[in-house]
Each structure stands twice: as structure tokens, then as C-alpha cells.
Write an enzyme that holds these catalytic residues in place. Structure first.
Site, PDB file in Angstrom:
ATOM      1  N   ASP A  54       5.695   4.840   5.160  1.00 23.11           N
ATOM      2  CA  ASP A  54       6.525   3.900   5.913  1.00 23.11           C
ATOM      3  C   ASP A  54       6.551   2.513   5.266  1.00 23.11           C
ATOM      4  OD1 ASP A  54       3.822   3.513   6.726  1.00 23.11           O
ATOM      5  OD2 ASP A  54       4.471   2.536   8.577  1.00 23.11           O
ATOM      6  N   HIS A  55       5.978   2.411   4.065  1.00 22.73           N
ATOM      7  CA  HIS A  55       6.056   1.179   3.273  1.00 22.73           C
ATOM      8  C   HIS A  55       6.662   1.417   1.893  1.00 22.73           C
ATOM      9  CE1 HIS A  55       3.487  -1.379   5.955  1.00 22.73           C
ATOM     10  NE2 HIS A  55       3.270  -0.172   6.431  1.00 22.73           N
ATOM     11  N   HIS A 102       0.847  -1.194   0.000  1.00 25.79           N
ATOM     12  CA  HIS A 102       0.000   0.000   0.000  1.00 25.79           C
ATOM     13  C   HIS A 102       0.879   1.240   0.000  1.00 25.79           C
ATOM     14  CE1 HIS A 102       0.744  -0.675   4.290  1.00 25.79           C
ATOM     15  NE2 HIS A 102       0.294   0.528   4.576  1.00 25.79           N
ATOM     16  N   HIS A 161       4.810  -4.656  11.008  1.00 29.28           N
ATOM     17  CA  HIS A 161       5.089  -3.922  12.251  1.00 29.28           C
ATOM     18  C   HIS A 161       5.206  -4.872  13.429  1.00 29.28           C
ATOM     19  CE1 HIS A 161       4.424   0.221  10.760  1.00 29.28           C
ATOM     20  NE2 HIS A 161       3.503  -0.330   9.984  1.00 29.28           N
ATOM     21  N   HIS A 219      -7.487  -0.796   5.496  1.00 26.62           N
ATOM     22  CA  HIS A 219      -6.449   0.079   6.048  1.00 26.62           C
ATOM     23  C   HIS A 219      -6.205   1.237   5.089  1.00 26.62           C
ATOM     24  CE1 HIS A 219      -2.960   1.192   8.419  1.00 26.62           C
ATOM     25  NE2 HIS A 219      -2.194   1.135   7.334  1.00 26.62           N
ATOM     26  N   HIS A 264       1.332   3.972   1.953  1.00 26.22           N
ATOM     27  CA  HIS A 264       1.840   4.732   3.102  1.00 26.22           C
ATOM     28  C   HIS A 264       3.373   4.882   3.048  1.00 26.22           C
ATOM     29  CE1 HIS A 264      -1.918   4.031   5.838  1.00 26.22           C
ATOM     30  NE2 HIS A 264      -2.089   5.006   4.955  1.00 26.22           N
ATOM     31  N   ASP A 276      -0.222  -4.041   6.267  1.00 26.26           N
ATOM     32  CA  ASP A 276      -0.865  -3.577   7.503  1.00 26.26           C
ATOM     33  C   ASP A 276      -2.322  -4.031   7.602  1.00 26.26           C
ATOM     34  OD1 ASP A 276       1.482  -2.347   8.143  1.00 26.26           O
ATOM     35  OD2 ASP A 276       0.732  -0.289   7.994  1.00 26.26           O
TER      36      ASP A 276
END
Length: 243
Positions: free
Chosen positions: A62-63, A58, A173, A116, A60, A135
Site C-alpha cells: 500500500d506504499h 518502506h 494514513h 514498522h 508494503h 508508517d
């Protein structure tokens, strides 16, 4: 059946895990959801692995934050959700439900699992009994409902629950301890959950990672996967958001 892949966990940021995945048969290496580039490039170099692909679940940051630098350094191909292409400018291949991506000869089927984020996907490798879930599913938890609804998450988790129970689940995570503490508030009499939490607490106290998990373990101890309805999941998700 043990996987033929070599999978390395790379901790990043405060609690992210980046997965570096090597196929010895083809000598191909790919990265799942790189939040940053430097530790990924360093780990691959140390192992003599050539990164040829990135798989994003996805959009985001942090990915996907490491996409551009890894791509610049290696010339790799970046694959990710077609529905989020506008938010992941580094994508080379856009994929959706049922598409197949390969690492060497090993195939992964794309599963659309929105909730998400609106276009979130997972990658299921049936021959290896492995699923990279980003996530969506966590050890004893699930992702926050940022862009989707509880009904979507409930359907996604039920779908994942139907994968082989031995399948290893690689999430992004280290949320297990907090998730388990919340899980105990909604299923205090779940003996499997209590036993798992004792192990998780010991692992975290020793600085050990608690993932990957398995589908069987989540079926037994994850309240969100065990929720009987979307309404129940929604109630628990709201409670977890404020836990």
C-alpha cells in the site's frame, strides 16, 4: 518558514494518503509512497506537472503498489530503502541513513527508522521543515511493530521529536480519530489532547483530512512520542493493537 513546495494530498484505498510534491523552481514533481497509480497520474496531468521521481519509505504494497505503472508512464526514478531492495523490485536508487536525495535543489536527508518494517526510512527536508514519515509516526499514534521492536520505535520517535517543533509531518494514513480515542485512554488528563480531539472529531465529521501534523503537536498529544521508556511504548502498542 513556509515551504516553497506545493504538496497535494491524494486519498487512496480505504485510508491511505499519497503525497504529490511539486517544486516550482525546478518544475520537478515527485510522489511519496504511491499505493496506486491512476489517481496520481490523473492529478499530475490535471496540474500540468511532470513526475520525475518516486520516494518510497518502506516495502508494503500500500506504499509501493503504484510504482511500476507510474514509472512506465513517466520514466521516473524510484528511490527507496536499500535494506528492502529485495522487496521493492522497481527501485533505481537505494538509500540508507544519512544519504541525501534531491527534488530540484531541495535536499532531503534519509533517516533510518526501523520497527514498522525492518528497513523503514523517512525523508527530512530541513530547508522546508518537512518530514515524510511513512508508517512510523502518525497523528497521535505510531506504526505497528511488524518487523521490529518497541525499543527501535521508541528511539525513532524520540529522534523525530528532536526535529524543529514547526516541522510538518506527512504520514501515510488517516488514522487520527482512532489514534486519539486510544490516546485518551492512556492520558485522560492531557488537556492539549482533549482539545485536539474535539477539533479532530469536527474535522472528520466534515470529511476533512487531519494531516499533516507537526512535531510540536505530536510532542504535546501523542502518547507514543511521550512514552518515557520502550517498555511503556510496548505496553501501549499492545493495548492499541487490541483497542
Amino acid at each position: 518558514m513556509p515551504s516553497s513546495l506545493e504538496i497535494v494530498r491524494i486519498p487512496a484505498l480505504s485510508d491511505n494518503y499519497i503525497w504529490l510534491v511539486h517544486d516550482p523552481a525546478s518544475d520537478e514533481t515527485m510522489v511519496v509512497d504511491p499505493s496506486v497509480a491512476d489517481p496520481v497520474l490523473a492529478e499530475a496531468k490535471a496540474r500540468g506537472w511532470r513526475i520525475s521521481q518516486i520516494w518510497n519509505t518502506h516495502w508494503h504494497p500500500d506504499h509501493t503498489g503504484g510504482n511500476a505503472a507510474i514509472k512506465a508512464a513517466t520514466g521516473c526514478t524510484v528511490t527507496g530503502p536499500a535494506a528492502e531492495a529485495a522487496r521493492i523490485p522497481t527501485l533505481d536508487r537505494l538509500v540508507a541513513e544519512g544519504d541525501v536525495v534531491k527534488l530540484g535543489a531541495i535536499e532531503a536527508t534519509v533517516m533510518e527508522v526501523p520497527a514498522h518494517t525492518a528497513g523503514h526510512i523517512a525523508y527530512y527536508l530541513p530547508s522546508e521543515e518537512i518530514v515524510f514519515v511513512g508508517d512510523t509516526l502518525f497523528a497521535m499514534g505510531c506504526g505497528r511493530l511488524f518487523e521490529g521492536e518497541a525499543a527501535q520505535m521508541h528511539a525513532n520517535l524520540q529522534r523525530l521529536a528532536r526535529l524543529p517543533e514547526e516541522a510538518k509531518v506527512y504520514c501515510a494514513h488517516e488514522y487520527t480519530l482512532a489514534n486519539g480515542r486510544f490516546a485518551l485512554t492512556v492520558e485522560p488528563d492531557n488537556e492539549a489532547l482533549r482539545q485536539r480531539m474535539a477539533g479532530v472529531e469536527a474535522m472528520r465529521a466534515a470529511g476533512e483530512a487531519t494531516v499533516p501534523t507537526t512535531i510540536a503537536l505530536e510532542r504535546a498529544t501523542n502518547p507514543f512520542m511521550r512514552a518515557e521508556s520502550a517498555e511503556m511504548l510496548a505496553e501501549w502498542r499492545r493495548a492499541k493493537d487490541n483497542f
